[in-house]
Design an enzyme around this catalytic site. Structure first.
Site, short mmCIF file in Angstrom:
data_model
loop_
_atom_site.label_atom_id
_atom_site.label_comp_id
_atom_site.label_asym_id
_atom_site.label_seq_id
_atom_site.Cartn_x
_atom_site.Cartn_y
_atom_site.Cartn_z
CG ASN A 11 -1.98 1.04 1.21
OD1 ASN A 11 -1.90 2.01 0.44
ND2 ASN A 11 -2.98 0.89 2.05
NE ARG A 92 -4.90 3.30 -1.66
CZ ARG A 92 -4.28 4.47 -1.57
NH1 ARG A 92 -2.98 4.52 -1.36
NH2 ARG A 92 -4.96 5.59 -1.69
CG HIS A 180 -10.13 7.44 0.27
ND1 HIS A 180 -10.43 8.78 0.41
CD2 HIS A 180 -8.81 7.34 0.51
CE1 HIS A 180 -9.33 9.46 0.71
NE2 HIS A 180 -8.33 8.60 0.77
NE ARG A 240 -4.39 14.73 -1.68
CZ ARG A 240 -4.85 13.48 -1.59
NH1 ARG A 240 -5.78 13.06 -2.45
NH2 ARG A 240 -4.41 12.67 -0.65
N GLY A 329 -10.38 10.33 11.46
CA GLY A 329 -11.69 9.80 11.84
C GLY A 329 -11.62 8.82 12.99
CD GLU A 378 -6.64 2.16 2.32
OE1 GLU A 378 -7.28 3.07 1.78
OE2 GLU A 378 -5.42 2.25 2.59
#
Length: 396
Positions: A11, A92, A180, A240, A329, A378
Protein backbone atom coordinates in the site's frame (compact mmCIF):
# COMPACT_ATOMS: atom_id res chain seq x y z
CA UNK A 1 -4.76 -23.41 -3.63
CA UNK A 2 -2.18 -24.85 -1.20
CA UNK A 3 -2.46 -23.68 2.39
CA UNK A 4 1.16 -22.52 2.37
CA UNK A 5 0.54 -19.88 -0.31
CA UNK A 6 1.08 -16.32 0.85
CA UNK A 7 0.20 -12.92 -0.52
CA UNK A 8 2.31 -9.81 0.05
CA UNK A 9 0.15 -6.67 0.02
CA UNK A 10 1.75 -3.30 -0.77
CA UNK A 11 0.00 0.00 0.00
CA UNK A 12 2.11 2.84 -1.36
CA UNK A 13 1.98 6.29 0.25
CA UNK A 14 3.78 9.48 -0.64
CA UNK A 15 7.03 8.67 1.21
CA UNK A 16 6.61 5.15 2.55
CA UNK A 17 4.95 1.86 1.74
CA UNK A 18 2.88 -0.09 4.25
CA UNK A 19 2.78 -3.82 3.67
CA UNK A 20 1.24 -6.95 5.09
CA UNK A 21 1.99 -10.61 4.51
CA UNK A 22 -1.11 -12.80 4.52
CA UNK A 23 -1.84 -16.50 4.38
CA UNK A 24 -3.86 -16.46 1.19
CA UNK A 25 -6.42 -19.25 1.58
CA UNK A 26 -8.46 -17.37 4.19
CA UNK A 27 -6.50 -14.14 4.42
CA UNK A 28 -4.87 -14.03 7.85
CA UNK A 29 -2.17 -11.49 8.68
CA UNK A 30 1.20 -13.12 9.37
CA UNK A 31 3.30 -9.97 9.69
CA UNK A 32 3.22 -6.30 8.71
CA UNK A 33 5.72 -3.58 8.10
CA UNK A 34 6.90 -0.36 6.58
CA UNK A 35 9.38 0.49 3.85
CA UNK A 36 10.54 4.05 4.42
CA UNK A 37 12.48 5.20 1.39
CA UNK A 38 13.00 8.82 2.37
CA UNK A 39 14.78 8.67 5.70
CA UNK A 40 18.50 9.52 5.67
CA UNK A 41 19.06 5.78 5.74
CA UNK A 42 16.21 3.95 3.97
CA UNK A 43 14.64 1.53 6.41
CA UNK A 44 12.65 -1.69 6.45
CA UNK A 45 10.73 -2.64 9.62
CA UNK A 46 8.73 -5.86 9.99
CA UNK A 47 6.48 -6.61 12.98
CA UNK A 48 4.20 -9.41 14.10
CA UNK A 49 0.43 -8.81 14.09
CA UNK A 50 0.75 -8.03 17.82
CA UNK A 51 3.44 -5.42 17.16
CA UNK A 52 6.54 -7.42 18.14
CA UNK A 53 9.54 -6.38 16.04
CA UNK A 54 10.73 -9.21 13.81
CA UNK A 55 13.16 -7.45 11.48
CA UNK A 56 14.72 -4.00 11.23
CA UNK A 57 17.22 -3.09 8.57
CA UNK A 58 18.63 0.21 7.37
CA UNK A 59 20.50 0.78 4.16
CA UNK A 60 23.69 2.67 4.89
CA UNK A 61 23.70 4.73 1.71
CA UNK A 62 21.39 7.75 1.97
CA UNK A 63 20.78 7.63 -1.79
CA UNK A 64 20.00 3.92 -1.93
CA UNK A 65 17.01 3.30 -4.14
CA UNK A 66 13.91 1.42 -3.19
CA UNK A 67 14.91 -1.68 -5.20
CA UNK A 68 17.10 -2.81 -2.31
CA UNK A 69 14.25 -2.45 0.18
CA UNK A 70 11.97 -4.68 -1.90
CA UNK A 71 14.75 -7.24 -2.21
CA UNK A 72 15.07 -7.13 1.58
CA UNK A 73 11.32 -7.76 2.01
CA UNK A 74 11.35 -10.73 -0.36
CA UNK A 75 14.50 -12.04 1.31
CA UNK A 76 12.90 -11.81 4.76
CA UNK A 77 9.85 -13.74 3.55
CA UNK A 78 11.96 -16.49 2.00
CA UNK A 79 14.20 -16.80 5.06
CA UNK A 80 11.30 -16.96 7.50
CA UNK A 81 8.68 -18.89 5.53
CA UNK A 82 10.69 -20.75 2.91
CA UNK A 83 11.56 -20.26 -0.75
CA UNK A 84 8.52 -20.42 -2.99
CA UNK A 85 6.08 -19.61 -0.18
CA UNK A 86 5.05 -16.30 -1.78
CA UNK A 87 2.32 -16.81 -4.37
CA UNK A 88 1.52 -13.23 -5.35
CA UNK A 89 1.93 -9.54 -4.59
CA UNK A 90 -1.17 -7.38 -4.34
CA UNK A 91 -1.01 -3.64 -4.98
CA UNK A 92 -3.32 -0.78 -4.10
CA UNK A 93 -3.69 1.14 -7.36
CA UNK A 94 -5.50 4.45 -7.00
CA UNK A 95 -7.05 4.84 -10.46
CA UNK A 96 -8.53 2.07 -12.59
CA UNK A 97 -10.23 4.36 -15.10
CA UNK A 98 -13.03 3.01 -17.29
CA UNK A 99 -11.42 -0.35 -17.99
CA UNK A 100 -11.01 -1.91 -14.56
CA UNK A 101 -13.87 -2.51 -12.16
CA UNK A 102 -12.24 -5.32 -10.16
CA UNK A 103 -8.85 -6.87 -9.34
CA UNK A 104 -6.71 -7.86 -12.30
CA UNK A 105 -3.37 -9.59 -12.87
CA UNK A 106 -0.74 -7.02 -13.82
CA UNK A 107 0.54 -7.89 -17.28
CA UNK A 108 2.72 -5.46 -19.24
CA UNK A 109 -0.37 -4.38 -21.19
CA UNK A 110 -2.42 -3.70 -18.03
CA UNK A 111 0.46 -1.79 -16.43
CA UNK A 112 0.83 0.39 -19.52
CA UNK A 113 -2.90 1.24 -19.45
CA UNK A 114 -2.65 2.18 -15.78
CA UNK A 115 0.40 4.36 -16.42
CA UNK A 116 -1.64 6.22 -19.04
CA UNK A 117 -4.03 7.26 -16.23
CA UNK A 118 -1.28 9.19 -14.41
CA UNK A 119 -2.70 12.62 -15.43
CA UNK A 120 -5.85 11.75 -13.44
CA UNK A 121 -3.85 10.99 -10.27
CA UNK A 122 -0.39 12.50 -10.73
CA UNK A 123 0.48 12.36 -7.04
CA UNK A 124 -0.63 8.75 -6.53
CA UNK A 125 -0.52 6.65 -9.69
CA UNK A 126 3.28 6.73 -10.20
CA UNK A 127 3.85 5.82 -6.54
CA UNK A 128 1.47 2.88 -6.81
CA UNK A 129 3.04 1.56 -10.00
CA UNK A 130 6.73 1.98 -9.08
CA UNK A 131 6.77 -1.17 -6.88
CA UNK A 132 5.17 -3.15 -9.73
CA UNK A 133 8.12 -2.45 -12.00
CA UNK A 134 10.67 -3.04 -9.26
CA UNK A 135 9.27 -6.42 -8.23
CA UNK A 136 8.96 -7.50 -11.86
CA UNK A 137 12.68 -6.80 -12.26
CA UNK A 138 13.57 -8.74 -9.09
CA UNK A 139 11.08 -11.65 -9.45
CA UNK A 140 9.75 -11.64 -13.04
CA UNK A 141 7.75 -14.87 -12.57
CA UNK A 142 5.91 -13.66 -9.45
CA UNK A 143 2.20 -12.92 -10.01
CA UNK A 144 1.25 -9.31 -9.29
CA UNK A 145 -2.37 -8.21 -8.85
CA UNK A 146 -3.85 -4.70 -9.00
CA UNK A 147 -6.72 -3.73 -6.68
CA UNK A 148 -8.34 -0.39 -7.39
CA UNK A 149 -9.52 2.47 -5.19
CA UNK A 150 -12.03 3.39 -7.88
CA UNK A 151 -13.64 -0.07 -8.19
CA UNK A 152 -16.05 0.22 -5.23
CA UNK A 153 -17.61 3.30 -6.83
CA UNK A 154 -18.45 1.65 -10.17
CA UNK A 155 -22.03 1.50 -8.89
CA UNK A 156 -22.25 5.30 -9.20
CA UNK A 157 -24.80 6.23 -11.85
CA UNK A 158 -26.13 9.44 -13.43
CA UNK A 159 -26.62 12.05 -12.30
CA UNK A 160 -24.20 11.47 -9.38
CA UNK A 161 -21.28 10.46 -11.61
CA UNK A 162 -21.75 13.24 -14.15
CA UNK A 163 -20.09 16.64 -14.66
CA UNK A 164 -22.09 19.53 -16.12
CA UNK A 165 -19.85 19.86 -19.16
CA UNK A 166 -20.46 18.98 -22.83
CA UNK A 167 -21.46 15.32 -23.22
CA UNK A 168 -18.61 14.60 -25.64
CA UNK A 169 -16.17 14.71 -22.72
CA UNK A 170 -18.19 12.14 -20.79
CA UNK A 171 -18.00 9.87 -23.81
CA UNK A 172 -14.20 10.09 -23.50
CA UNK A 173 -14.32 8.93 -19.89
CA UNK A 174 -14.42 12.30 -18.13
CA UNK A 175 -16.70 11.45 -15.20
CA UNK A 176 -16.70 11.17 -11.43
CA UNK A 177 -14.87 7.99 -10.39
CA UNK A 178 -14.32 8.37 -6.64
CA UNK A 179 -11.46 7.00 -4.54
CA UNK A 180 -10.70 5.42 -1.14
CA UNK A 181 -12.81 2.51 -2.40
CA UNK A 182 -10.72 -0.19 -0.72
CA UNK A 183 -11.25 1.55 2.62
CA UNK A 184 -14.97 2.08 2.05
CA UNK A 185 -15.37 -1.56 0.99
CA UNK A 186 -13.73 -2.81 4.18
CA UNK A 187 -15.67 -0.46 6.46
CA UNK A 188 -18.99 -1.29 4.79
CA UNK A 189 -18.28 -4.99 5.28
CA UNK A 190 -17.24 -4.48 8.88
CA UNK A 191 -20.39 -2.46 9.58
CA UNK A 192 -22.46 -5.36 8.26
CA UNK A 193 -20.67 -7.66 10.73
CA UNK A 194 -21.01 -5.54 13.86
CA UNK A 195 -24.43 -4.03 13.13
CA UNK A 196 -26.23 -6.12 10.49
CA UNK A 197 -29.42 -4.11 10.96
CA UNK A 198 -27.53 -0.97 9.90
CA UNK A 199 -25.94 -2.36 6.74
CA UNK A 200 -28.96 -1.71 4.54
CA UNK A 201 -29.61 1.75 5.94
CA UNK A 202 -28.78 5.15 4.49
CA UNK A 203 -25.12 5.44 5.49
CA UNK A 204 -22.29 7.92 5.07
CA UNK A 205 -18.73 6.73 5.67
CA UNK A 206 -16.26 9.54 6.43
CA UNK A 207 -12.70 8.50 5.60
CA UNK A 208 -10.81 11.37 7.23
CA UNK A 209 -7.05 11.50 7.01
CA UNK A 210 -4.31 13.27 5.10
CA UNK A 211 -6.44 12.27 2.14
CA UNK A 212 -10.14 12.53 2.93
CA UNK A 213 -13.42 11.68 1.25
CA UNK A 214 -16.99 10.62 1.97
CA UNK A 215 -19.10 7.83 0.53
CA UNK A 216 -22.88 7.72 0.60
CA UNK A 217 -24.24 4.16 0.60
CA UNK A 218 -27.60 2.45 0.27
CA UNK A 219 -27.74 -1.30 0.87
CA UNK A 220 -23.96 -1.29 1.22
CA UNK A 221 -23.37 0.05 -2.30
CA UNK A 222 -21.72 3.34 -3.21
CA UNK A 223 -24.30 5.86 -4.45
CA UNK A 224 -22.27 9.06 -4.20
CA UNK A 225 -18.80 10.17 -3.12
CA UNK A 226 -16.94 13.44 -2.73
CA UNK A 227 -13.88 12.78 -4.87
CA UNK A 228 -14.43 12.98 -8.61
CA UNK A 229 -12.27 12.51 -11.69
CA UNK A 230 -9.17 12.95 -9.53
CA UNK A 231 -8.36 12.70 -5.79
CA UNK A 232 -8.36 16.51 -5.54
CA UNK A 233 -12.10 17.03 -5.20
CA UNK A 234 -14.29 17.13 -2.12
CA UNK A 235 -13.14 17.62 1.47
CA UNK A 236 -10.31 19.76 2.78
CA UNK A 237 -7.28 17.46 3.11
CA UNK A 238 -3.77 17.61 4.54
CA UNK A 239 -2.17 19.41 1.60
CA UNK A 240 -4.97 19.19 -1.02
CA UNK A 241 -7.58 21.89 -1.49
CA UNK A 242 -10.69 19.80 -2.01
CA UNK A 243 -13.62 21.43 -3.82
CA UNK A 244 -12.62 24.80 -5.25
CA UNK A 245 -14.08 27.42 -7.58
CA UNK A 246 -12.78 26.51 -11.08
CA UNK A 247 -12.70 30.24 -11.82
CA UNK A 248 -9.98 30.56 -9.18
CA UNK A 249 -7.74 28.27 -11.21
CA UNK A 250 -8.29 30.40 -14.30
CA UNK A 251 -7.52 33.51 -12.26
CA UNK A 252 -4.24 32.06 -10.96
CA UNK A 253 -3.10 31.34 -14.50
CA UNK A 254 -4.40 34.45 -16.22
CA UNK A 255 -3.70 37.11 -13.57
CA UNK A 256 -1.10 35.63 -11.22
CA UNK A 257 0.95 34.25 -14.09
CA UNK A 258 1.11 30.73 -12.65
CA UNK A 259 1.94 27.85 -14.96
CA UNK A 260 -0.16 24.69 -15.07
CA UNK A 261 2.65 22.89 -13.24
CA UNK A 262 2.69 25.52 -10.49
CA UNK A 263 -1.09 25.37 -10.07
CA UNK A 264 -0.93 21.58 -9.84
CA UNK A 265 1.79 21.79 -7.18
CA UNK A 266 -0.25 24.38 -5.27
CA UNK A 267 -3.40 22.24 -5.25
CA UNK A 268 -1.73 18.95 -4.35
CA UNK A 269 1.12 20.00 -2.05
CA UNK A 270 0.56 23.51 -0.62
CA UNK A 271 -3.16 23.74 0.08
CA UNK A 272 -5.59 22.12 2.52
CA UNK A 273 -4.77 22.22 6.23
CA UNK A 274 -1.19 23.20 5.46
CA UNK A 275 -2.16 26.08 3.21
CA UNK A 276 -4.81 27.54 5.51
CA UNK A 277 -2.78 27.17 8.71
CA UNK A 278 0.66 27.91 7.33
CA UNK A 279 1.83 25.57 10.10
CA UNK A 280 1.24 21.90 9.34
CA UNK A 281 -0.77 19.37 7.36
CA UNK A 282 -0.99 17.17 10.47
CA UNK A 283 -4.29 17.48 12.33
CA UNK A 284 -2.60 16.47 15.60
CA UNK A 285 -0.23 19.43 15.36
CA UNK A 286 -3.06 21.83 14.57
CA UNK A 287 -5.27 20.63 17.42
CA UNK A 288 -2.37 21.08 19.85
CA UNK A 289 -1.53 24.58 18.55
CA UNK A 290 -2.71 27.83 20.14
CA UNK A 291 -2.24 29.75 16.87
CA UNK A 292 -5.33 31.39 15.38
CA UNK A 293 -4.46 30.12 11.90
CA UNK A 294 -4.35 26.54 13.18
CA UNK A 295 -7.82 26.89 14.69
CA UNK A 296 -9.14 28.42 11.47
CA UNK A 297 -7.80 25.51 9.41
CA UNK A 298 -9.51 23.03 11.75
CA UNK A 299 -12.77 24.98 11.59
CA UNK A 300 -12.73 24.92 7.79
CA UNK A 301 -12.02 21.17 7.79
CA UNK A 302 -14.99 20.56 10.09
CA UNK A 303 -17.34 22.88 8.17
CA UNK A 304 -16.60 21.29 4.81
CA UNK A 305 -16.93 17.78 6.23
CA UNK A 306 -20.34 18.58 7.76
CA UNK A 307 -21.52 20.34 4.59
CA UNK A 308 -20.62 17.42 2.39
CA UNK A 309 -22.05 14.81 4.75
CA UNK A 310 -25.32 16.72 4.36
CA UNK A 311 -24.77 16.65 0.60
CA UNK A 312 -24.36 12.86 0.70
CA UNK A 313 -27.57 12.65 2.76
CA UNK A 314 -29.35 14.51 -0.02
CA UNK A 315 -28.27 11.89 -2.56
CA UNK A 316 -29.24 8.91 -0.40
CA UNK A 317 -32.53 10.50 0.75
CA UNK A 318 -31.64 10.89 4.42
CA UNK A 319 -29.15 9.74 7.01
CA UNK A 320 -29.50 6.74 9.31
CA UNK A 321 -25.87 5.89 9.97
CA UNK A 322 -22.57 7.82 10.05
CA UNK A 323 -19.22 6.04 10.25
CA UNK A 324 -15.84 7.65 10.96
CA UNK A 325 -12.64 6.00 9.74
CA UNK A 326 -9.12 6.96 8.60
CA UNK A 327 -6.35 8.48 10.72
CA UNK A 328 -8.33 11.55 11.79
CA UNK A 329 -11.69 9.80 11.84
CA UNK A 330 -10.41 7.04 14.10
CA UNK A 331 -8.23 9.08 16.47
CA UNK A 332 -9.43 12.70 16.64
CA UNK A 333 -12.42 12.73 18.96
CA UNK A 334 -12.49 16.52 18.92
CA UNK A 335 -13.07 16.49 15.15
CA UNK A 336 -15.77 13.83 15.36
CA UNK A 337 -17.53 15.84 18.09
CA UNK A 338 -17.33 19.10 16.15
CA UNK A 339 -18.73 17.50 13.00
CA UNK A 340 -21.52 15.96 15.06
CA UNK A 341 -22.43 19.34 16.52
CA UNK A 342 -22.77 20.85 13.06
CA UNK A 343 -25.03 17.95 12.05
CA UNK A 344 -27.31 18.20 15.09
CA UNK A 345 -30.09 19.49 12.81
CA UNK A 346 -29.97 16.10 11.04
CA UNK A 347 -30.51 14.34 14.36
CA UNK A 348 -26.88 13.48 15.09
CA UNK A 349 -26.10 13.27 18.81
CA UNK A 350 -22.66 12.09 19.88
CA UNK A 351 -22.12 10.77 23.40
CA UNK A 352 -19.22 12.71 24.93
CA UNK A 353 -17.76 9.84 26.95
CA UNK A 354 -18.11 7.26 24.19
CA UNK A 355 -16.49 9.67 21.75
CA UNK A 356 -13.56 10.45 24.06
CA UNK A 357 -12.95 6.72 24.49
CA UNK A 358 -13.35 6.10 20.73
CA UNK A 359 -15.79 3.30 21.33
CA UNK A 360 -17.16 1.39 18.38
CA UNK A 361 -20.57 3.08 18.73
CA UNK A 362 -20.49 6.71 19.87
CA UNK A 363 -24.01 8.05 19.31
CA UNK A 364 -26.09 9.16 22.26
CA UNK A 365 -29.31 7.44 23.21
CA UNK A 366 -31.34 10.34 21.83
CA UNK A 367 -29.59 10.32 18.44
CA UNK A 368 -31.68 9.76 15.34
CA UNK A 369 -28.50 8.70 13.57
CA UNK A 370 -26.26 5.77 14.55
CA UNK A 371 -22.62 6.87 14.74
CA UNK A 372 -19.70 4.43 14.63
CA UNK A 373 -15.91 4.53 14.70
CA UNK A 374 -14.55 1.67 12.59
CA UNK A 375 -10.79 1.35 11.90
CA UNK A 376 -10.14 0.69 8.24
CA UNK A 377 -7.97 -2.10 6.82
CA UNK A 378 -7.17 -1.61 3.15
CA UNK A 379 -4.46 -4.28 3.24
CA UNK A 380 -6.91 -7.00 4.30
CA UNK A 381 -9.32 -5.94 1.54
CA UNK A 382 -6.53 -6.27 -1.02
CA UNK A 383 -5.52 -9.68 0.38
CA UNK A 384 -9.11 -10.91 0.03
CA UNK A 385 -9.28 -9.75 -3.58
CA UNK A 386 -5.95 -11.42 -4.36
CA UNK A 387 -7.08 -14.67 -2.76
CA UNK A 388 -10.19 -14.64 -4.96
CA UNK A 389 -8.09 -14.09 -8.10
CA UNK A 390 -5.72 -16.92 -7.14
CA UNK A 391 -8.62 -19.30 -6.44
CA UNK A 392 -10.07 -18.51 -9.86
CA UNK A 393 -6.71 -19.10 -11.53
CA UNK A 394 -6.32 -22.40 -9.63
CA UNK A 395 -9.74 -23.61 -10.83
CA UNK A 396 -9.00 -22.70 -14.44
Amino acid sequence: MPASDMVLVLNAGSSSIKFGLFAAAEPVLLCKGLLDEHEDKPRLVVKSPAGEELFDKRRESPDADGDHLFADVLGFIEDRFGAGSLRAVGHRIVHGGRDYSGPVVLTDEVTAKLEALTPLAPLHQPRCLAPVRTIKAIRPALTQIACFDTAFHRSLAPPANRFAIPRRFEERGIRRYGFHGLSFEYVAGRLAEIAPESAAKRTVIAHLGNGASLCGLRNGRSVDTTMGLTPLDGLVMGTRSGTIDPGLLLYLQQHEGMSIENVQHLLYHQSGLLGVSGISADMRTLLASSETAAREAVELFVLRAAQQIAMMATTIDGLDCLVFTGGIGEHAGEIRGAIGERLAWLGVRIDVTANEEARERINGGDSAVEVFVIPTNEELTIARHCAAVLRQDHRS
